[in-house]
Scaffold this motif. Structure first.
Motif, PDB file in Angstrom:
ATOM      1  N   ARG A  81       0.851  -1.202   0.000  1.00 13.24           N
ATOM      2  CA  ARG A  81       0.000   0.000   0.000  1.00 13.24           C
ATOM      3  C   ARG A  81       0.879   1.242   0.000  1.00 13.24           C
ATOM      4  O   ARG A  81       1.007   1.934   0.998  1.00 13.24           O
ATOM      5  N   PRO A  82       1.479   1.559  -1.143  1.00 14.35           N
ATOM      6  CA  PRO A  82       2.455   2.660  -1.175  1.00 14.35           C
ATOM      7  C   PRO A  82       1.842   4.043  -0.967  1.00 14.35           C
ATOM      8  O   PRO A  82       2.559   4.983  -0.602  1.00 14.35           O
ATOM      9  N   ASN A  83       0.544   4.186  -1.168  1.00 10.68           N
ATOM     10  CA  ASN A  83      -0.078   5.510  -1.051  1.00 10.68           C
ATOM     11  C   ASN A  83      -0.931   5.654   0.205  1.00 10.68           C
ATOM     12  O   ASN A  83      -1.756   6.556   0.287  1.00 10.68           O
ATOM     13  N   ASP A  84      -0.739   4.797   1.174  1.00 12.80           N
ATOM     14  CA  ASP A  84      -1.493   4.859   2.418  1.00 12.80           C
ATOM     15  C   ASP A  84      -0.831   5.862   3.358  1.00 12.80           C
ATOM     16  O   ASP A  84       0.244   5.607   3.915  1.00 12.80           O
ATOM     17  N   ALA A  85      -1.467   7.028   3.542  1.00  8.36           N
ATOM     18  CA  ALA A  85      -0.878   8.091   4.354  1.00  8.36           C
ATOM     19  C   ALA A  85      -0.762   7.681   5.823  1.00  8.36           C
ATOM     20  O   ALA A  85       0.237   7.988   6.486  1.00  8.36           O
ATOM     21  N   GLU A  86      -1.765   6.999   6.339  1.00 10.61           N
ATOM     22  CA  GLU A  86      -1.729   6.579   7.745  1.00 10.61           C
ATOM     23  C   GLU A  86      -0.587   5.604   7.995  1.00 10.61           C
ATOM     24  O   GLU A  86       0.107   5.679   9.015  1.00 10.61           O
ATOM     25  N   LEU A  87      -0.374   4.696   7.063  1.00  9.31           N
ATOM     26  CA  LEU A  87       0.723   3.736   7.193  1.00  9.31           C
ATOM     27  C   LEU A  87       2.074   4.434   7.079  1.00  9.31           C
ATOM     28  O   LEU A  87       3.018   4.121   7.828  1.00  9.31           O
ATOM     29  N   ALA A  88       2.176   5.390   6.146  1.00  7.44           N
ATOM     30  CA  ALA A  88       3.427   6.129   6.016  1.00  7.44           C
ATOM     31  C   ALA A  88       3.728   6.914   7.289  1.00  7.44           C
ATOM     32  O   ALA A  88       4.883   6.974   7.742  1.00  7.44           O
ATOM     33  N   LEU A  89       2.734   7.522   7.880  1.00  4.79           N
ATOM     34  CA  LEU A  89       2.920   8.256   9.130  1.00  4.79           C
ATOM     35  C   LEU A  89       3.355   7.306  10.246  1.00  4.79           C
ATOM     36  O   LEU A  89       4.219   7.639  11.068  1.00  4.79           O
ATOM     37  N   THR A  90       2.771   6.116  10.282  1.00  7.75           N
ATOM     38  CA  THR A  90       3.140   5.136  11.312  1.00  7.75           C
ATOM     39  C   THR A  90       4.580   4.689  11.131  1.00  7.75           C
ATOM     40  O   THR A  90       5.362   4.645  12.104  1.00  7.75           O
ATOM     41  N   LEU A  91       4.960   4.348   9.906  1.00  8.82           N
ATOM     42  CA  LEU A  91       6.333   3.910   9.660  1.00  8.82           C
ATOM     43  C   LEU A  91       7.325   5.034   9.950  1.00  8.82           C
ATOM     44  O   LEU A  91       8.385   4.805  10.551  1.00  8.82           O
ATOM     45  N   GLY A  92       6.998   6.262   9.545  1.00 11.14           N
ATOM     46  CA  GLY A  92       7.876   7.388   9.841  1.00 11.14           C
ATOM     47  C   GLY A  92       8.024   7.611  11.333  1.00 11.14           C
ATOM     48  O   GLY A  92       9.134   7.888  11.826  1.00 11.14           O
ATOM     49  N   SER A  93       6.934   7.474  12.094  1.00 10.34           N
ATOM     50  CA  SER A  93       6.993   7.660  13.549  1.00 10.34           C
ATOM     51  C   SER A  93       7.848   6.584  14.209  1.00 10.34           C
ATOM     52  O   SER A  93       8.641   6.869  15.127  1.00 10.34           O
TER      53      SER A  93
END
Length: 398
Positions: free
Chosen positions: A325-337
């Motif tokens: 899911r490369p465009n999942d903003a919530e997942l990107a925020l979680t991984l970045g955090s």
């Protein structure tokens, strides 16, 4: 045609009698000393027929006189039945039309017939209830309290009306009495569910919802909403400590544990009590079955301590999910955090900036700016940190 045939037969009989009587020379002698009476046979036959008709008339008049009281009683009973049945029909019609005053008056007329008294009392109780006349409603129901043939109908009506009147305790008492008589049917379970929901007895709500689902008697959307409310109350109860919360979680069926709304609430409750390992496991199982941003957010809140093996495992899981899911903003925020907590500065910045560009909610924009500000602050970049803090504050105001 039938009348014509009868006329022909009668005319033929009259002609036959006239011809036969004309050529009949016989006579009849009635002798009672010292009296003697001579009669022609034809006249004697006429007198005999007249005597028969007179006796027949007198017998019928006597029977009619004797049976008159029974006929009067039967007529009166028939009239009562006719009026009572008409009143029952009028009561039902008025009830369905929403003319509850007319329905109650017609029910009074229908109740005069004993056979209609039970049904009329139920109609009168419903009509009085719709007019918010609880005292009259209870009076109607009290009329058939001792009628065993109407017990089930009365208890079902009592349950429905009390639930509608927001008296769940009294409604549940009627349900218990109904169950004690051995009567268990789907409609009773549906009203029991509503009463338990009003009483906020959530474990029983869950049990009844599962039972009704087996019979396909509950709409899937309503069933899901009731389960959500029940689990929300059970898992969000502030009276739970860590042990009691885990005990509640163990009672939830496996099929419900992986549902997003259940997993999200469970993970939130576990995180609040410091059970982050258990919260991560709950989120991972739920996300493996059904992807949901709420669970991803709870998974982010369940981050393991910095430098721990558990945190590295979380990052690996998120990286695998990002590839899917490369465009999942919530997942990107979680991984970045998570990367920020592990001090993987480059990965953290890349994923946080991606989350910021893909964010569609003010909450995500605000949290992304905050995490980026913390990142730049850790890297001793005060100007960039201040800019993100300012953007975070503006997103909060907006």
């Amino acid at each position: 045609m039938r009348l014509f045939i009868w006329l022909v037969v009668m005319m033929a009989a009259a002609i036959g009698i006239a011809v036969t009587a004309r050529f009949n020379p016989g006579n009849v002698v009635l002798f009672y000393p010292p009296y003697r009476v001579d009669l022609s046979l034809n006249f004697f036959m006429v007198l005999l027929a007249a005597a028969f008709l007179l006796v027949h008339f007198l017998v019928r008049a006597f029977n009619a006189t004797v049976n008159m009281p029974k006929k009067v009683a039967a007529y009166r009973q028939h009239k009562r039945e006719r009026d009572g049945n008409k009143g029952l029909r009028d009561a039902l019609k008025a009830l369905f039309e929403g003319r509850f005053g007319h329905a109650e008056k017609a029910a009074l007329r229908a109740a005069e017939l004993p056979e209609n008294a039970g049904v009329a009392a139920l109609i009168g109780a419903r009509a009085a209830h719709r007019m918010r006349q609880q005292a009259r409603r209870d009076q109607w129901l009290a009329r058939i309290a001792s009628d065993n043939t109407m017990k089930t109908a009365r208890l079902m009506t009592v349950t429905e009306l009390l639930v509608d009147d927001h008296q769940p305790e009294a409604a549940l008492e009627a349900v218990r009495e109904l169950n004690a008589s051995g009567t268990r049917h789907i409609h009773a379970l549906q009203w029991s569910l509503k009463a338990e929901q009003q009483a906020k007895n959530w474990p029983e709500v869950l049990r009844l919802a599962r039972l009704l689902d087996k019979h396909k008697a509950l709409h899937p959307a309503l069933s899901a909403r009731l389960r959500e409310l029940a689990y929300d109350d059970l898992l969000s109860d502030n009276a739970h400590d860590a042990e009691s919360l885990q005990r509640v979680w163990s009672t939830i069926p496996s099929a419900d544990r992986i549902k997003p709304f259940v997993a999200c609430r469970a993970a939130t409750a576990l995180n609040a009590r410091g059970l982050h390992d258990e919260a991560r496991l709950v989120c991972e199982e739920a996300l493996a079955a059904n992807w949901d941003e709420r669970v991803v957010r709870a998974y982010r809140d369940a981050a393991a301590p910095a430098g721990s093996a558990a945190l590295l495992v979380q990052i690996e899981h998120c990286e695998g999910w990002v590839r899917e899911r490369p465009n999942d903003a919530e997942l990107a925020l979680t991984l970045g955090s998570l990367c920020l907590k592990q001090k993987l500065w480059g990965k953290a910045q890349r994923h946080l900036e991606q989350a910021l560009s893909d964010a569609s909610e003010p909450r995500m924009v605000r949290e992304s700016h905050l995490k980026l500000a913390q990142l730049h602050e850790a890297l001793s970049q005060p100007e960039d940190a201040a800019n993100h803090y300012r953007q975070c504050a503006l997103a909060t105001i907006l």
